[in-house]
Design a protein around this motif. Sequence first.
Motif: not given
Lengths: 298, 301
Positions: B93, B96-97, B99-100, B108-109, B112, B172, B175-176, B179-180, B214, B217
């Motif tokens: 996911i 997918l997200l 790719q702008q 995302r909201t 999450f 969670g 989101i990490i 960011a990566g 990431v 982690f």
Amino acid sequence: MNRAHVRPATAVPIRRTVRVDAILSRATGYLVVLALAALMLMPLSWMVSTSLKELHDVYTYPPSWIPKTVVWSNYPTALTTFPFLKYLGNTLIITATTVIGTLVSSCLVAYGFARLPAPGRGFLFILLLSTMMLPGQVTIIPLFILYTKLGWVNTYLPLIVPSWFAAGAFYVFLLRQFFLTIPNELSDAARVDGAGELVILTRVILPLSRPALLTVIVFSFMQHWNDFWGPLIFLQKEDTYTLSLGLAMFLTSIGSGMGRQWNLMMAASFVVMVPIIALFFFAQRYFIEGIALTGLKG
Amino acid sequence: MKRGGLARRQAILFYAFVSPWIIGFLAFYIGPMIASFYLSLTSYEIIQPGEWVGLGNYGLLLTGDSLFWHSMSITAVYSALRIPLGLLIALGIALLLNQQLRGMSIYRTIYFLPTLLPAVASSILWVWVFEPNYGVLNNGLALVGVQGPRWLGDVDWALYAMVIMSLWGFGGAMIIFLAGLQGVPRTLYEAAMIDGANRWARFWNVTFPMISPVFFFNLVLGTIGAMQVFGEAYVVGMAGPGPGGPANATLFYYVLYLYTTAFTYLRMGYGAAMAWVLFLLILLLTGLNFVVGRRWVYYAG
């Protein structure tokens, strides 16, 4: 050099496949992302739907998403069936005092780690980080015995006191990382003007650290609002329960099997979720930044 | 002389600022750890002082306690399903997200949010979702002609139901990952595309190596989290078909066993030994992750 000659011949087909590829993957992307969003929201909307149904409507087959009659009064009923206001008050006392404690102690400790060089600092920082790895089950039994002897069981002290001693290493880590990004020149200037470290922390560093402070507030609020393990162990008298604990106990008291009043149960559970949902919508940025930071720097 | 004075002053100030944590560390971590290890060598039971039993608790746990192996195997199967599935979904996911896509922040909201909800409330919600006759899941399955199982009420399905429930919280890790992914330089992709690398090749040769720290982690964190599942199992056990029902036996996670040993039966010495076994196991798995990780985790720079 040879490559430069080959390149123009293949450049056009590559670009075309890339474009088709991109459009296709975008289309499937939207499809998957939308379907999954619907799936993710389904439990929550099912919860709200059930919370507004009459009990016989809850047990109608096949179930429908829209309540036959919308029963708003399920909410007041659910919240008076168990001592909701009492538990809410308890939870607020615990969350408020732990959030403040976390904030005060973590700022002091993080400032030390970020700005005050000292022998042993690196070692202590590694110790601090390693506490994040320690499962709480290892310390809980001796702590329980200790708190029993101190007469702290059935008070909020076991839940509150650790936060005043920067027991949440994550918060110290997060603040320290942020403090490190603030230019040293600012604190040096204040130092030249004769400011002490505490003044520098409160007058120079903290005003510039709003995003980090909000992240700490938001996370520690959520942590203690949601906490179940701590209250379950340390709070055994009913009038000391928190919302999460009270909700779990409420579950057993509303019957089982077919007679279970799922409409009331869903109403009560939803109310317990609402503050977190609201907080998330207002402070989403801080949640996301906080989570992302743990992944990138941890 | 002056410099030495400043360094000394700063060192003293450092210890003053850090003192709350040092006290907390001694009182809430080191002290209890030592006490817990000592307790694990006794038969302490809070109402009666225990006796020294040496490694007896550990011996009994590993060789004579069938519940230990039962709860360990439940936890292991659960973790073996939850960790890879959760990572795969979260990464998929996030890709997918990344790719702008339009409205990315809304998705995302939505993804999450479930991770943040109180475990007790969301577990109660899931018990109702899994309800075999009137629950939304089986009715959704019926629409496509599938007769759903009894989920939490069925010995063979309860664990899968718990895994599904846990997957609701993939946000969670996602989101990490996001960011990566946002930290991977565009130029690398451009270079790979010029070389004619397709999507798959780009993923394995650019994306994955760049986000492998990431991924690592998330793997370590996911392992630790899965080993310690408690709240969900506790609530589901209470909400399920009642104590002693199949859900209780099949969802008897390790930490649940630890909790009942120490706080229901008050066998605190034995419980402390259980906690240390858990701790050592987590250390072992984390260490293993690190050793294996050296082969596939790439640290740029």
